[in-house]
Write a protein that holds these residues in place. Structure first.
Motif, PDB file in Angstrom:
ATOM      1  N   MET A 139       0.914  -1.213   0.063  1.00  0.00           N
ATOM      2  CA  MET A 139       0.074  -0.099  -0.149  1.00  0.00           C
ATOM      3  C   MET A 139       0.859   1.394  -0.057  1.00  0.00           C
ATOM      4  SD  MET A 139      -3.047   0.589   2.727  1.00  0.00           S
ATOM      5  CE  MET A 139      -2.494   1.673   3.755  1.00  0.00           C
ATOM      6  N   SER A 196      -5.747  -6.069   3.281  1.00  0.00           N
ATOM      7  CA  SER A 196      -5.053  -4.803   3.925  1.00  0.00           C
ATOM      8  C   SER A 196      -5.963  -3.856   4.185  1.00  0.00           C
ATOM      9  CB  SER A 196      -4.180  -4.379   2.508  1.00  0.00           C
ATOM     10  OG  SER A 196      -3.535  -3.328   2.772  1.00  0.00           O
ATOM     11  N   ASP A 226     -20.331  -1.633   6.040  1.00  0.00           N
ATOM     12  CA  ASP A 226     -19.230  -1.788   7.109  1.00  0.00           C
ATOM     13  C   ASP A 226     -18.858  -3.154   7.460  1.00  0.00           C
ATOM     14  OD1 ASP A 226     -17.783  -1.027   9.666  1.00  0.00           O
ATOM     15  OD2 ASP A 226     -19.252  -2.233  10.554  1.00  0.00           O
ATOM     16  N   CYS A 227     -17.653  -3.484   7.342  1.00  0.00           N
ATOM     17  CA  CYS A 227     -17.185  -4.897   7.187  1.00  0.00           C
ATOM     18  C   CYS A 227     -17.612  -5.541   8.764  1.00  0.00           C
ATOM     19  CB  CYS A 227     -15.666  -5.084   7.220  1.00  0.00           C
ATOM     20  SG  CYS A 227     -14.866  -4.248   8.367  1.00  0.00           S
ATOM     21  N   THR A 279      -9.021  -6.090  -5.579  1.00  0.00           N
ATOM     22  CA  THR A 279      -7.793  -6.795  -5.956  1.00  0.00           C
ATOM     23  C   THR A 279      -7.868  -8.259  -5.388  1.00  0.00           C
ATOM     24  OG1 THR A 279      -6.495  -4.560  -5.693  1.00  0.00           O
ATOM     25  CG2 THR A 279      -5.171  -6.679  -6.179  1.00  0.00           C
ATOM     26  N   HIS A 332      -7.227   4.952  -6.169  1.00  0.00           N
ATOM     27  CA  HIS A 332      -7.383   4.592  -4.847  1.00  0.00           C
ATOM     28  C   HIS A 332      -5.849   4.855  -4.270  1.00  0.00           C
ATOM     29  CE1 HIS A 332      -7.492   1.736  -1.318  1.00  0.00           C
ATOM     30  NE2 HIS A 332      -8.721   1.667  -1.585  1.00  0.00           N
ATOM     31  N   ASP A 357     -16.634  -3.222   1.363  1.00  0.00           N
ATOM     32  CA  ASP A 357     -15.895  -2.043   1.330  1.00  0.00           C
ATOM     33  C   ASP A 357     -17.051  -0.825   1.595  1.00  0.00           C
ATOM     34  OD1 ASP A 357     -12.877  -0.898   0.476  1.00  0.00           O
ATOM     35  OD2 ASP A 357     -14.274   0.874   0.653  1.00  0.00           O
ATOM     36  N   THR A 379     -10.622  -1.665  -4.377  1.00  0.00           N
ATOM     37  CA  THR A 379     -10.707  -1.758  -5.524  1.00  0.00           C
ATOM     38  C   THR A 379     -11.042  -3.279  -6.044  1.00  0.00           C
ATOM     39  OG1 THR A 379      -8.520  -1.739  -6.438  1.00  0.00           O
ATOM     40  CG2 THR A 379      -9.586   0.232  -6.140  1.00  0.00           C
TER      41      THR A 379
HETATM   42  C1  LIG Z   1      -6.033  -0.411   2.120  1.00  0.00           C
HETATM   43  S1  LIG Z   1      -7.430  -0.273   1.518  1.00  0.00           S
HETATM   44  C2  LIG Z   1      -7.684  -1.647   0.620  1.00  0.00           C
HETATM   45  C3  LIG Z   1      -7.071  -1.912  -0.835  1.00  0.00           C
HETATM   46  C4  LIG Z   1      -7.214  -3.097  -1.606  1.00  0.00           C
HETATM   47  N1  LIG Z   1      -6.345  -4.120  -1.066  1.00  0.00           N
HETATM   48  C5  LIG Z   1      -7.110  -2.713  -3.021  1.00  0.00           C
HETATM   49  O1  LIG Z   1      -6.261  -3.506  -3.667  1.00  0.00           O
HETATM   50  O2  LIG Z   1      -7.749  -2.096  -3.632  1.00  0.00           O
HETATM   51  C6  LIG Z   1      -8.331  -0.232   2.701  1.00  0.00           C
HETATM   52  C7  LIG Z   1      -9.931  -0.017   2.563  1.00  0.00           C
HETATM   53  O3  LIG Z   1     -10.870  -0.440   3.667  1.00  0.00           O
HETATM   54  C8  LIG Z   1     -11.968   0.234   3.473  1.00  0.00           C
HETATM   55  N2  LIG Z   1     -12.519   0.614   4.802  1.00  0.00           N
HETATM   56  C9  LIG Z   1     -12.398   1.394   5.875  1.00  0.00           C
HETATM   57  N3  LIG Z   1     -13.266   1.141   6.755  1.00  0.00           N
HETATM   58  C10 LIG Z   1     -14.024   0.304   6.543  1.00  0.00           C
HETATM   59  C11 LIG Z   1     -15.021  -0.438   7.339  1.00  0.00           C
HETATM   60  N4  LIG Z   1     -15.506  -0.142   8.244  1.00  0.00           N
HETATM   61  N5  LIG Z   1     -15.818  -1.600   6.359  1.00  0.00           N
HETATM   62  C12 LIG Z   1     -15.227  -1.854   5.146  1.00  0.00           C
HETATM   63  N6  LIG Z   1     -14.310  -1.213   4.319  1.00  0.00           N
HETATM   64  C13 LIG Z   1     -13.697  -0.322   4.927  1.00  0.00           C
HETATM   65  C14 LIG Z   1     -11.533   1.725   2.636  1.00  0.00           C
HETATM   66  O4  LIG Z   1     -12.609   2.379   1.815  1.00  0.00           O
HETATM   67  C15 LIG Z   1     -10.396   1.090   1.861  1.00  0.00           C
HETATM   68  O5  LIG Z   1     -10.686   1.095   0.370  1.00  0.00           O
END
Ligand SMILES: C[S@@+](CC[C@H](N)C(=O)[O-])C[C@H]1O[C@@H](n2cnc3c(N)ncnc32)[C@H](O)[C@@H]1O
Length: 296
Positions: free
Chosen positions: A1, A53, A34-35, A248, A216, A264, A246
């Motif tokens: 990242m 990640s 929300d996850c 991945t 992103h 996400d 996104t």
């Molecule tokens: C490091 S990025 C992940 C990128 C991913 N690995 C990629 O290759 O595109 C972390 C992601 O967590 C999401 N995020 C943050 N809080 C969240 C939540 N409560 N529930 C779900 N997703 C969340 C953000 O919108 C962000 O896109």
């Protein structure tokens, strides 16, 4: 990242979460929401491989999420997410957690791992090397650190967490050929492949602009989740990414013949993920030579 830190305001993500919307693309499920909320709706013992990640709490500029919580609040939240991940994982499942700190906040990944000891066994600790210099040659890309105090940060952590530390892996499925071929017969190996070890050089593809990274700030290369899925070794696995960004990890799941589940918060990222999953499915269906056919 990768990405540029910025000052932001602490906020608890779940309270700001939008309404949950579920989308299906073929056998894959993509959730905008929300996850923790979405994970709580999933069946226990239903996932083979988790690759994710999460936000690193270092001030990256995401569209919806504010990546600057009070540190204890962040760690508490991550433990809560991990508790739900543990619940949905099968007993022989693998959880690959990609995290990193920043030069100013180097302790966060280690603090997080200490907190996760109550839930998981750390079965392997892999370094994802994004850039490396071998002799006079540099391979891969990195974001230079402009400070005489710090060296550039060219690697991130990839923690392999399991429920009991006893998950059998398919090490040779991501193995490498022997340099000295005499080792094959001398050591009684059946094939020209040895374990790759715990340093994985996976460079980012060269991009010309932000659009090629889907606007992103923190994606990882598809090869990273692909190698995790292959190392876990189960055929047609159920693959989960609770912070899908996104998509991945879901693209990797498509390429590896798995069923992806991604979550996400952000609508735009989820839309990008849906497009990427559709495109990956089309390539697989056409049997075209995509990046998925790349040698690992
Ligand atoms: C490091 S990025 C992940 C990128 C991913 N690995 C990629 O290759 O595109 C972390 C992601 O967590 C999401 N995020 C943050 N809080 C969240 C939540 N409560 N529930 C779900 N997703 C969340 C953000 O919108 C962000 O896109």
């Amino acid at each position: 990242m990768t990405g540029r830190p910025r000052a932001g305001q602490a906020s608890a993500p779940p309270s700001r979460a939008p309404r949950t919307i579920r989308y299906t693309e073929g056998p894959h499920l993509l959730v905008r929401g929300d996850c923790i909320r979405a994970l709580r709706r999933m069946a226990a013992d239903s996932v083979d491989v988790v690759v994710t990640s999460p936000p690193y709490n270092i001030g990256l500029k995401y569209r919806t999420y504010r990546d600057r919580l009070d540190e204890n609040g962040y760690l508490d939240w991550m433990v809560e997410v991990a508790r739900e991940v543990r619940r949905v994982m099968r007993p022989d499942g693998s959880f690959f957690l990609n995290v990193a700190g920043s030069s100013a906040q180097p302790w966060i990944p280690f603090e997080l791992m200490v907190r996760l000891r109550e839930l998981f066994v750390l079965q392997n600790h892999i370094s994802w090397v994004k850039s490396i210099s071998v002799g006079a040659e540099t391979h891969g890309h990195f974001k230079p650190v402009n400070s005489p105090r710090y060296v550039n940060r060219n690697h991130e952590h990839l923690f392999h967490l399991t429920l009991a530390g006893d998950v059998t892996l398919s090490r040779l499925d991501i193995g490498v050929p022997y340099m000295d071929k005499s080792n094959i017969a001398r050591r009684g190996h059946r094939q020209d492949r040895r374990c790759r070890g715990d340093t994985w050089f996976i460079p980012y593809e060269t991009v010309q602009g932000r659009a090629q990274k889907f606007h992103h700030p923190g994606t990882f290369p598809v090869m990273l989740p692909q190698m995790c899925i292959r190392l876990h070794g189960k055929r047609a696995p159920v693959v989960l990414d609770p912070f899908m960004g996104t998509g991945t990890t879901l693209v990797a799941a498509v390429r590896e013949g798995g069923q992806g589940i991604g979550i996400d918060l952000d609508t735009i990222y989820v839309n990008v993920a849906r497009q990427r999953v559709r495109e990956a499915m089309r390539i697989e269906a056409d049997g075209a030579t995509g990046a998925g056919d790349q040698e690992i």
